[in-house]
Design an enzyme around this catalytic site. Structure first.
Site, PDB file in Angstrom:
ATOM      1  N   CYS A  56       0.824  -1.142  -0.080  1.00 45.98           N
ATOM      2  CA  CYS A  56      -0.133  -0.023   0.078  1.00 45.98           C
ATOM      3  C   CYS A  56       0.866   1.425   0.057  1.00 45.98           C
ATOM      4  O   CYS A  56       0.595   2.266  -0.738  1.00 45.98           O
ATOM      5  CB  CYS A  56      -0.993   0.139   1.170  1.00 45.98           C
ATOM      6  SG  CYS A  56      -0.070  -0.222   2.772  1.00 45.98           S
ATOM      7  N   HIS A 162      -2.327   1.420   7.073  1.00 48.47           N
ATOM      8  CA  HIS A 162      -2.490   1.373   5.634  1.00 48.47           C
ATOM      9  C   HIS A 162      -2.065   2.766   5.086  1.00 48.47           C
ATOM     10  O   HIS A 162      -2.136   3.675   6.056  1.00 48.47           O
ATOM     11  CB  HIS A 162      -4.228   1.145   5.398  1.00 48.47           C
ATOM     12  CG  HIS A 162      -4.280   0.966   3.998  1.00 48.47           C
ATOM     13  ND1 HIS A 162      -3.795  -0.004   3.291  1.00 48.47           N
ATOM     14  CD2 HIS A 162      -5.239   1.679   3.242  1.00 48.47           C
ATOM     15  CE1 HIS A 162      -4.284   0.104   2.039  1.00 48.47           C
ATOM     16  NE2 HIS A 162      -5.175   1.105   1.934  1.00 48.47           N
ATOM     17  N   ASP A 180      -8.515   4.773  -1.501  1.00 47.56           N
ATOM     18  CA  ASP A 180      -7.845   3.567  -1.234  1.00 47.56           C
ATOM     19  C   ASP A 180      -7.266   2.629  -2.285  1.00 47.56           C
ATOM     20  O   ASP A 180      -7.869   2.256  -3.278  1.00 47.56           O
ATOM     21  CB  ASP A 180      -8.996   2.497  -0.580  1.00 47.56           C
ATOM     22  CG  ASP A 180      -8.294   1.570   0.389  1.00 47.56           C
ATOM     23  OD1 ASP A 180      -7.335   1.121   0.174  1.00 47.56           O
ATOM     24  OD2 ASP A 180      -9.026   1.330   1.649  1.00 47.56           O
TER      25      ASP A 180
END
EC number: 2.3.2.15
Length: 485
Positions: A56, A162, A180
């Site tokens: 990520c 994240h 995201d």
């Protein structure tokens, strides 16, 4: 036992609002009218899904670097220079990131190393009001983007830490848009900014420090044209230690009475694989994908590289190094260096480790540019698993005069060694006991004595060296600031 497969997750709402829902679209339209969606269009044009469950941080940075049109200076695949997760490995090996993820400090380090201008803050170094101002600043501009690292649990989502870019802000509702990068899991969604701050204001168990956010923008100068430092080879830690600790000790403890003696002391103790640490940036292309001529863009970049190489060759330090290396019988082979570069290029173009390749043969030739100027190309036949692939390496060169007339010279160990010594901090030489010699050495590496283009090249290397030094000392989590030159 086989692991059960999953197809996405339902987005917990509230607190999040799906970007594509009716309410999500309304929030978007309101923000668009107020001018806080300006950065969204750049980001969404380069938005990508992380290619590994723990990538990520790499995916978020890749999106932002491409949105800012920062040139990575090396090719991704085919003829294309483009940021991809696989290229973001200068501060942490990809194998480690794939297994454990990446910390906030390491992503900041990667952004610096990739040539971006970075301002990074942990929540302990900022306030929610300052954060809101930074969100407004980034979402109101195409030239600055924000990456946030947060704990998913605050949003009732599955998972822990994240990273994702912030794509927009609605001031009336005080909501931020999270793009995201784990799109296989959750879609882009709006969240209350206060809740995002709470999610960032959590402890990362791997570092013991709070999470935070970073503002990323284009630099005042582009990354290096001809040289770069690399930590892909494990030996970089040994080499960084040698440069940081051993060189100052060697020049202060041994009797040195000339510049050549200093060079001798440094060179003879240099780890044998130092050329894996500092490399010249090679232009690689697949032979069958290219025509036989240089494009205007290739010619332009090659011309700049040649100018940097010429400026290195004209420094007094290079002359001292060249003189010393000639006395110890040091020789460089263009075809040997090119063979290694071709293997590394094949690695980048295919995504497979370079140790799986061997370069069977190389061929040096000249090809024409758009205005009939010539460039040097080394074509290598690279073999992997019995399959052959031809790879072209575009080589910068300069003309030097010798007894038999003009002679082409190419990037070699002598100029790489020169660039490495220029990149060392000036205090490296402060321990030289002979004051006149110390002054002479500092003059040789002084930025003021270098042409502008070479100054920028050396500053880039110094910046990289400081960042790698932080990583070696495990200080990247404590020091988030841009390196001081």
């Amino acid at each position: 036992m086989a692991m059960a497969s999953l197809y996405r997750r339902s987005l917990p709402s509230p607190p999040a609002i799906d970007f594509s829902s009716a309410e999500g679209k309304l929030i978007f339209n309101e923000a668009l009218q107020k001018g806080t969606m300006e950065g969204f269009f750049r980001l969404i044009s380069y938005f990508q899904t992380q290619s590994e469950p723990a990538y990520c941080g790499l995916a978020s940075l890749s999106v932002v670097l491409n949105a800012l049109s920062i040139d990575p200076g090396r090719k991704w695949k085919g003829p294309w220079r483009w940021f991809d997760e696989s290229m973001l490995d200068c501060c942490e090996p990809l194998e480690v990131v794939k297994e454990k993820g990446i910390s906030f400090g390491k992503v900041v380090c990667l952004a610096h190393c990739s040539g971006a201008k970075v301002e990074a803050f942990r929540t302990s170094q900022s306030t929610i009001d300052d954060f809101r101002k930074f969100v407004v600043k980034c979402t109101s501009s195409e030239n600055c983007h924000m990456i946030s690292t947060y704990h998913r649990g605050v949003f009732k989502q599955t998972g822990t830490g994240h990273f994702s870019p912030i794509g927009g802000y609605n001031a009336e509702r005080d909501m931020a848009l999270i793009l995201d990068v784990a799109r296989f899991k959750y879609p882009p969604h709006w969240v209350p900014l206060k809740l995002l701050w709470e999610a960032m204001d959590s402890i990362d168990q791997s570092t013991g420090k709070r999470r935070g956010f970073m503002l990323i923008s284009r630099p005042h100068r582009e990354p290096g044209l001809l040289y770069t430092l690399s930590c892909k080879d494990e030996s970089w830690i040994e080499i960084a230690k040698y440069l940081k600790e051993d060189v100052p000790r060697l020049v202060s403890s041994q009797h040195v009475d000339s510049v050549e003696k200093i060079i001798s002391v440094v060179f003879k103790s240099l780890p044998s694989n130092f050329n894996q640490f500092i490399r010249w940036v090679a232009e690689i292309r697949i032979t069958e994908d290219s025509n036989q001529n240089l494009s205007a863009e290739e010619k332009s970049r090659l011309k700049l590289k040649q100018l940097v190489l010429k400026e290195v060759h004209e420094t007094e330090l290079f002359k001292h190094i060249n003189k010393f290396l000639s006395t110890v019988g040091y020789e460089d082979s263009l075809t040997y260096a090119a063979a290694k570069a071709c293997c590394q290029g094949a690695e980048i173009l295919s995504g497979s480790p370079s140790k799986e390749f061997c370069c069977r043969e190389t061929c040096v030739k000249c090809i024409k540019g758009p205005d009939d100027s010539e460039g040097t190309v080394v074509t290598g036949v690279v073999v992997r698993d019995g399959n052959e692939q031809k790879v072209d390496l575009l080589v910068p060169s300069t003309q030097t005069e010798c007894e038999c007339g003009p002679e082409a010279t190419y990037p070699a160990g002598n100029d790489v060694f020169t660039a490495l010594l220029l990149a060392l901090p000036p205090q490296t030489w402060s321990g030289i006991k002979d004051q006149a010699l110390m002054h002479e050495m500092k003059q040789l590496i002084s930025m003021a004595s270098l042409p502008t283009l070479l100054q920028e090249e050396v500053l880039h290397l110094r910046r990289q060296l400081q960042l790698l030094k932080r990583c070696q000392e495990n200080k990247e989590e404590d020091d988030l600031a841009a390196p001081a030159y």
